[in-house]
Write a protein that holds these residues in place. Structure first.
Motif, PDB file in Angstrom:
ATOM      1  N   THR A 133      42.238  -7.361  15.940  1.00  0.00           N
ATOM      2  CA  THR A 133      43.192  -6.474  15.270  1.00  0.00           C
ATOM      3  C   THR A 133      43.061  -5.071  15.863  1.00  0.00           C
ATOM      4  O   THR A 133      42.030  -4.416  15.679  1.00  0.00           O
ATOM      5  CB  THR A 133      42.936  -6.418  13.753  1.00  0.00           C
ATOM      6  OG1 THR A 133      42.940  -7.740  13.227  1.00  0.00           O
ATOM      7  CG2 THR A 133      44.013  -5.589  13.056  1.00  0.00           C
ATOM      8  N   LEU A 136      41.336  -1.724  14.067  1.00  0.00           N
ATOM      9  CA  LEU A 136      40.712  -1.995  12.766  1.00  0.00           C
ATOM     10  C   LEU A 136      39.249  -1.571  12.752  1.00  0.00           C
ATOM     11  O   LEU A 136      38.788  -0.922  11.799  1.00  0.00           O
ATOM     12  CB  LEU A 136      40.833  -3.485  12.433  1.00  0.00           C
ATOM     13  CG  LEU A 136      40.128  -3.960  11.152  1.00  0.00           C
ATOM     14  CD1 LEU A 136      40.583  -3.157   9.938  1.00  0.00           C
ATOM     15  CD2 LEU A 136      40.360  -5.461  10.945  1.00  0.00           C
ATOM     16  N   HIS A 137      38.517  -1.934  13.782  1.00  0.00           N
ATOM     17  CA  HIS A 137      37.101  -1.567  13.843  1.00  0.00           C
ATOM     18  C   HIS A 137      36.938  -0.046  13.851  1.00  0.00           C
ATOM     19  O   HIS A 137      36.110   0.509  13.123  1.00  0.00           O
ATOM     20  CB  HIS A 137      36.472  -2.173  15.102  1.00  0.00           C
ATOM     21  CG  HIS A 137      35.020  -1.862  15.257  1.00  0.00           C
ATOM     22  ND1 HIS A 137      34.041  -2.518  14.547  1.00  0.00           N
ATOM     23  CD2 HIS A 137      34.370  -0.950  16.048  1.00  0.00           C
ATOM     24  CE1 HIS A 137      32.853  -2.036  14.881  1.00  0.00           C
ATOM     25  NE2 HIS A 137      33.022  -1.088  15.791  1.00  0.00           N
ATOM     26  N   SER A 189      42.251   4.814  15.441  1.00  0.00           N
ATOM     27  CA  SER A 189      42.349   4.764  13.981  1.00  0.00           C
ATOM     28  C   SER A 189      43.722   5.233  13.511  1.00  0.00           C
ATOM     29  O   SER A 189      44.324   4.635  12.614  1.00  0.00           O
ATOM     30  CB  SER A 189      41.260   5.629  13.338  1.00  0.00           C
ATOM     31  OG  SER A 189      39.984   5.150  13.673  1.00  0.00           O
ATOM     32  N   TYR A 192      46.224   2.551  14.012  1.00  0.00           N
ATOM     33  CA  TYR A 192      46.081   1.484  13.015  1.00  0.00           C
ATOM     34  C   TYR A 192      46.730   1.890  11.693  1.00  0.00           C
ATOM     35  O   TYR A 192      47.484   1.117  11.087  1.00  0.00           O
ATOM     36  CB  TYR A 192      44.600   1.164  12.785  1.00  0.00           C
ATOM     37  CG  TYR A 192      44.376   0.155  11.686  1.00  0.00           C
ATOM     38  CD1 TYR A 192      44.565  -1.195  11.923  1.00  0.00           C
ATOM     39  CD2 TYR A 192      44.013   0.564  10.404  1.00  0.00           C
ATOM     40  CE1 TYR A 192      44.384  -2.130  10.916  1.00  0.00           C
ATOM     41  CE2 TYR A 192      43.826  -0.361   9.392  1.00  0.00           C
ATOM     42  CZ  TYR A 192      44.023  -1.708   9.645  1.00  0.00           C
ATOM     43  OH  TYR A 192      43.852  -2.628   8.642  1.00  0.00           O
ATOM     44  N   LEU A 196      50.563   0.447   9.644  1.00  0.00           N
ATOM     45  CA  LEU A 196      50.552  -0.244   8.354  1.00  0.00           C
ATOM     46  C   LEU A 196      51.855  -0.023   7.604  1.00  0.00           C
ATOM     47  O   LEU A 196      52.523   1.001   7.752  1.00  0.00           O
ATOM     48  CB  LEU A 196      49.374   0.254   7.505  1.00  0.00           C
ATOM     49  CG  LEU A 196      47.982  -0.079   8.040  1.00  0.00           C
ATOM     50  CD1 LEU A 196      46.929   0.636   7.217  1.00  0.00           C
ATOM     51  CD2 LEU A 196      47.740  -1.586   8.018  1.00  0.00           C
ATOM     52  N   VAL A 200      46.856   1.359   3.088  1.00  0.00           N
ATOM     53  CA  VAL A 200      45.771   0.462   3.481  1.00  0.00           C
ATOM     54  C   VAL A 200      45.411  -0.402   2.280  1.00  0.00           C
ATOM     55  O   VAL A 200      45.023   0.118   1.232  1.00  0.00           O
ATOM     56  CB  VAL A 200      44.534   1.265   3.930  1.00  0.00           C
ATOM     57  CG1 VAL A 200      43.365   0.323   4.216  1.00  0.00           C
ATOM     58  CG2 VAL A 200      44.851   2.098   5.152  1.00  0.00           C
ATOM     59  N   THR A 205      42.299  -5.653   4.359  1.00  0.00           N
ATOM     60  CA  THR A 205      41.638  -5.025   5.505  1.00  0.00           C
ATOM     61  C   THR A 205      40.227  -5.554   5.701  1.00  0.00           C
ATOM     62  O   THR A 205      39.838  -5.964   6.804  1.00  0.00           O
ATOM     63  CB  THR A 205      41.593  -3.492   5.317  1.00  0.00           C
ATOM     64  OG1 THR A 205      42.932  -3.001   5.229  1.00  0.00           O
ATOM     65  CG2 THR A 205      40.891  -2.819   6.480  1.00  0.00           C
ATOM     66  N   THR A 208      40.019  -9.425   6.512  1.00  0.00           N
ATOM     67  CA  THR A 208      40.330  -9.664   7.926  1.00  0.00           C
ATOM     68  C   THR A 208      39.147  -9.325   8.811  1.00  0.00           C
ATOM     69  O   THR A 208      38.758 -10.098   9.700  1.00  0.00           O
ATOM     70  CB  THR A 208      41.553  -8.827   8.349  1.00  0.00           C
ATOM     71  OG1 THR A 208      42.689  -9.223   7.581  1.00  0.00           O
ATOM     72  CG2 THR A 208      41.853  -9.015   9.832  1.00  0.00           C
ATOM     73  N   TYR A 209      38.542  -8.178   8.558  1.00  0.00           N
ATOM     74  CA  TYR A 209      37.427  -7.747   9.411  1.00  0.00           C
ATOM     75  C   TYR A 209      36.219  -8.666   9.230  1.00  0.00           C
ATOM     76  O   TYR A 209      35.531  -8.994  10.209  1.00  0.00           O
ATOM     77  CB  TYR A 209      37.034  -6.306   9.095  1.00  0.00           C
ATOM     78  CG  TYR A 209      36.048  -5.761  10.099  1.00  0.00           C
ATOM     79  CD1 TYR A 209      36.484  -5.202  11.295  1.00  0.00           C
ATOM     80  CD2 TYR A 209      34.675  -5.837   9.878  1.00  0.00           C
ATOM     81  CE1 TYR A 209      35.582  -4.726  12.237  1.00  0.00           C
ATOM     82  CE2 TYR A 209      33.773  -5.369  10.808  1.00  0.00           C
ATOM     83  CZ  TYR A 209      34.232  -4.812  11.984  1.00  0.00           C
ATOM     84  OH  TYR A 209      33.338  -4.361  12.917  1.00  0.00           O
TER      85      TYR A 209
END
Length: 320
Positions: A133, A136-137, A189, A192, A196, A200, A205, A208-209
């Motif tokens: 994704t 996301l990290h 970031s 990301y 959306l 968020v 979120t 998924t991570y």
């Protein structure tokens, strides 16, 4: 600090480990832990602990959201006398979200240090393969900095009804407006957040991570074990020998100091499981077969020699 064993070339054998225990028994275990396999395994255990803390933090956060969703179905939940109930859950979600992002940052540092020390093959490629994704990290890492250096992220609940399907869903969301009040988001970031749809969603979120992290760290542990199989084999062989010698010393002392009138059956539950006790008692009382069954049950390091068996036979009053 080095010990007796550290001056002996590998591989160490039983005789050498026994001599080291006689020389100074407290130095033996640290020497074994300092072997290449010991260092890898202990670092891997530390990484496992950090991964577990991160997963558990996410699970606790998700549980909190699910509990709120279930309890908020009750009309009594929204009574004025319960006006702080929703606020309580909102605070709990915010608190546990903070724990999630903090434990993630710890995991990132521990994993990075591990790979520096042990040079794991394919880490960069596989990380990109599992964490698919975009941004996301980076977002979750920056969210930790947001909460640490700016303010705790304001996660607010919303309840959505689908009249057509008859479904009700509860979400805890952080608005873009609240996030962009902080000016130090990295480029990834920002992308990301901007991509959306609205806000968020905390549940989506982190769920998924977590799935991506589970896939990556399962692969990582497997490749570390495979890559260091010989060092780990040697380390576990040393630990097995060391523990076997410790067990021998323990049982030799216990049996040597057993009183003549000792009833050995009163101690079975201390050392055996229920099924093991049943197996031992399936043989005649005070018989060699019973002693052999006991040895099979407890001697996982195969330490019992003629000396120990003779002492055990004496304790169990086995006839010659």
């Amino acid at each position: 600090m080095s010990g007796y064993l550290d001056s002996i070339p590998h591989p160490w054998n039983r005789k050498q480990i026994m001599a080291a225990m006689t020389h100074k028994f407290t130095e033996v275990k640290p020497s074994i832990e300092r072997t290449p396999g010991g260092k890898i395994w202990n670092d891997l255990k530390g990484l496992d602990d950090t991964v577990w803390i991160f997963y558990t933090s996410i699970s606790e956060l998700i549980d909190e959201i699910c509990i709120f969703g279930e309890r908020s179905k009750d009309p009594e939940f929204w009574n004025e006398r319960n006006e702080k109930t929703a606020e309580h859950y909102t605070r709990e979600v915010k608190r546990k979200l903070y724990y999630c992002t903090s434990s993630l940052m710890t995991l990132v540092e521990v994993a990075r240090n591990f790979d520096k020390r042990h040079d794991t093959n394919g880490v960069g490629v596989k990380r990109a393969e599992f964490f698919t994704t975009p941004g996301l990290h980076d977002f979750l890492q920056d969210l930790r900095n947001f909460s640490t250096h700016w303010r705790i992220a304001e996660a607010n609940w919303s309840i959505n009804y689908n009249m057509k399907n008859g479904t009700r869903t509860v979400h805890f969301q952080i608005t873009k407006e609240d996030l962009f009040a902080w000016r130090k988001w990295t480029a990834n970031s920002k992308c990301y957040i901007q991509a959306l749809n609205g806000s968020v969603d905390v549940y989506e979120t982190l769920t998924t991570y977590k799935k991506q992290a589970q896939a990556y760290y399962s692969w990582h542990k497997g490749v570390v074990i495979e890559q260091n199989a010989l060092s780990l084999q040697q380390y576990f062989e040393y630990t097995k020998i060391h523990e076997g010698l410790r067990q021998y010393q323990k049982w030799n002392m216990l049996l040597s100091h057993a009183k003549n009138n000792t009833n050995p059956y009163q101690y079975l539950a201390k050392f055996l499981s229920r099924s093991q006790i049943e197996s031992v008692l399936s043989y005649p009382k005070h018989s060699e077969q019973q002693v052999d069954a006991l040895i099979r049950a407890v001697d996982m390091y195969q330490i019992c020699d003629k000396n120990l068996k003779a002492k055990l036979m004496k304790v169990f009053s086995v006839s010659e």
